[in-house]
Write a protein that holds these residues in place. Structure first.
Motif, PDB file in Angstrom:
ATOM      1  N   ASP A   1       0.682  -5.406   4.792  1.00  0.00           N
ATOM      2  CA  ASP A   1       0.004  -4.194   4.318  1.00  0.00           C
ATOM      3  C   ASP A   1       0.092  -3.049   5.325  1.00  0.00           C
ATOM      4  OD1 ASP A   1      -0.685  -5.595   2.070  1.00  0.00           O
ATOM      5  OD2 ASP A   1      -2.686  -6.151   2.805  1.00  0.00           O
ATOM      6  N   THR A   2       0.283  -3.364   6.596  1.00  0.00           N
ATOM      7  CA  THR A   2       0.287  -2.314   7.618  1.00  0.00           C
ATOM      8  C   THR A   2       1.687  -1.780   7.926  1.00  0.00           C
ATOM      9  OG1 THR A   2       0.499  -3.903   9.431  1.00  0.00           O
ATOM     10  CG2 THR A   2      -1.741  -3.352   8.710  1.00  0.00           C
TER      11      THR A   2
ATOM     12  N   ASN B   1       0.867  -8.497   9.281  1.00  0.00           N
ATOM     13  CA  ASN B   1       0.288  -8.265   7.963  1.00  0.00           C
ATOM     14  C   ASN B   1       1.150  -7.232   7.229  1.00  0.00           C
ATOM     15  OD1 ASN B   1      -1.205  -7.581   5.727  1.00  0.00           O
ATOM     16  ND2 ASN B   1      -3.102  -7.175   6.828  1.00  0.00           N
TER      17      ASN B   1
END
Length: 490
Positions: free
Chosen positions: A408-409, A406
């Motif tokens: 976003d991480t 992901n």
């Protein structure tokens, strides 16, 4: 004749334009080949011939003739294990054929398949996927009028390529298409190929942490194998091992134990020396995995004999000083040190050894919970506090690897110190292939962020990844993770 016969079977325009002397000379040369060196020499001769043809404008007159010569030269390089050189030649053949035949030509598939196979051999999975999908378009059209095993076989290879890039949803879609093809025919619906597709599909769901779906597919695979080969056939043992891991991930430990034990029993069954039947790498893996399950339950007295047996098998198969044997021996030493010693006043709740076991189990549970909640700091906190435990470090690396799919991480892990922690874990636990494999995979994912990439590039990551490949050379999956990481970092 292996290098020429496949080419004579190509039903492509232009092949008939070969002069008879060319085919005769090709067979004559192939029959003389007795070593890779001679194969390479012949490949050079073919290239010289091709260059001479181009100088006489034969390339413009007979483009498929030229493309086929490129393939012939590439096959000889491939036979000599010169995959880089072969790749350049297959690529040239494909581009020439594509220009002449067009993207929709059925004949282009022959040239495309050589390039696809070569890219897989060279672990260039993104490019291989692109070629594989182009090949599938051609094969699907052919399959509509003339069904054959070519379509499901190619779908499976492209699915593996997607799997190696962690593109699990794409792999699942391709594998489901294979199963739909097999299910459309009552004969193939109950065949081993369909069982294998279910098993591969289950593995993808398992890595997505969709364990219930994975369990269902593993059981479908198992049902087909048992129907075809019988309930007690050893062919079920590998599926049972994977099913046991899936059940363990759902914390259904008693069921997992029973499945692991059945896998081992099937390997022993019908063998004159039952214990000798377990002296294989996959049986050693099942023994080790079952031992780890017992460690989770603080049943180290059951785990130690299994680890001892796994170490004995791996020492005899791979060598006493091999990474596989060393990993099991290190884990055996760690578990043995956790075993509570008899005392006159035994109090399990206060036993330091038992507390150590419980602390590791609790840490692993917290990591799993943090991964489910996408709690970046939670994973890193456990990793910092459990630096001495290979089990905790491996589980944390797995968690980071999964979470960094992901985007976003990525930045959060980079700023939180994940890169430094992973490198430290790989350095301190070099004998544990799980730490090395998932540490490399996590680094590869983290490198997708520009800031993380700069940090990884300036560290000793490349050195550690290459060392992992050297120390665990027999681990095919670990090697792929490391190569993918190096391709991204370097």
């Amino acid at each position: 004749s292996r290098g020429v016969l496949p080419l004579l079977q190509l039903a492509t325009p232009g092949v008939s334009q070969f002069p008879k002397i060319t085919v005769t000379r090709a067979f004559s040369q192939v029959n003389k080949i007795v070593s890779p060196e001679e194969r390479k020499k012949w490949a050079a001769e073919i290239l010289q011939t091709l260059q001479a043809d181009e100088s006489r404008n034969d390339f413009q007159k007979f483009p498929i003739k030229s493309a086929t010569f490129w393939v012939m030269a590439g096959l000889e390089h491939r036979s000599a294990q010169n995959h880089e050189e072969a790749g350049l030649l297959f690529e040239q053949a494909y581009q020439v054929a594509r220009t002449h035949l067009g993207d929709d030509s059925d004949d282009l598939g022959y040239f495309l398949s050589f390039s696809f196979d070569n890219l897989i051999l060279r672990h260039k999975y993104a490019e291989a996927e692109e070629r594989g999908r182009a090949l599938l378009q051609i094969i699907r059209k052919r399959y509509a009028t003339k069904p054959s095993s070519e379509l499901p076989e190619t779908l499976q290879r492209v699915a593996i390529v997607c799997d190696m890039q962690n593109k699990l949803d794409d792999a699942i879609a391709l594998l489901q298409e294979i199963i739909d093809i097999y299910q459309s025919n009552p004969i193939t619906a109950e065949g081993i190929s369909c069982a294998n597709a279910y098993q591969q599909l289950a593995g993808c769901y398992d890595r997505k942490n969709e364990h219930e779906k994975a369990e269902q597919k593993f059981r479908l695979s198992l049902a087909i194998i048992e129907k075809v080969k019988g309930f007690d056939d050893v062919a079920s043992a590998n599926v049972l091992h994977s099913l046991g891991c899936c059940l363990e991930a759902q914390n259904r430990l008693l069921e997992a134990e029973m499945v692991f034990r059945r896998s081992l029993d099937l390997r022993r069954k019908g063998h004159k020396n039952p214990e000798e039947a377990l002296r294989t790498p996959i049986a050693a893996l099942t023994l080790h995995t079952l031992a780890e399950l017992y460690v989770k339950q603080s049943q180290h007295e059951k785990a130690i004999p299994l680890l001892t047996k796994a170490h004995s098998i791996r020492s005899s198969v791979f060598g006493e000083n091999s990474p596989e044997a060393s990993t099991t021996f290190s884990r055996l030493s760690e578990v043995t040190s956790m075993q509570p010693q008899p005392s006159q006043n035994t109090n399990d709740s206060k036993s330091p050894d038992l507390q150590s076991i419980n602390a590791i189990q609790d840490s692993v549970s917290r990591i799993n919970e943090a991964v489910e909640k996408e709690d970046v700091e939670g994973v890193l906190r456990e990793m910092r506090s459990g630096k001495s435990s290979s089990t905790i470090q491996e589980r944390a690396c797995v968690g980071i690897w999964k979470m960094t799919r992901n985007e976003d991480t990525l930045a959060k892990f980079g700023k939180g110190g994940a890169i430094e922690l992973i490198l430290e874990a790989m350095k301190n636990h070099s004998g544990f292939h799980g730490v090395q494999m998932h540490g490399s995979g996590a680094l590869r994912n983290l490198a997708e962020d520009d800031d993380n990439y700069a940090k990884i590039r300036s560290s000793n990551a490349v050195e550690l990844i290459r060392l992992a490949m050297q120390n665990h050379s027999s681990k095919v999956l670990l090697r792929r993770y490391c190569e993918d990481a190096l391709a991204r970092i370097v």
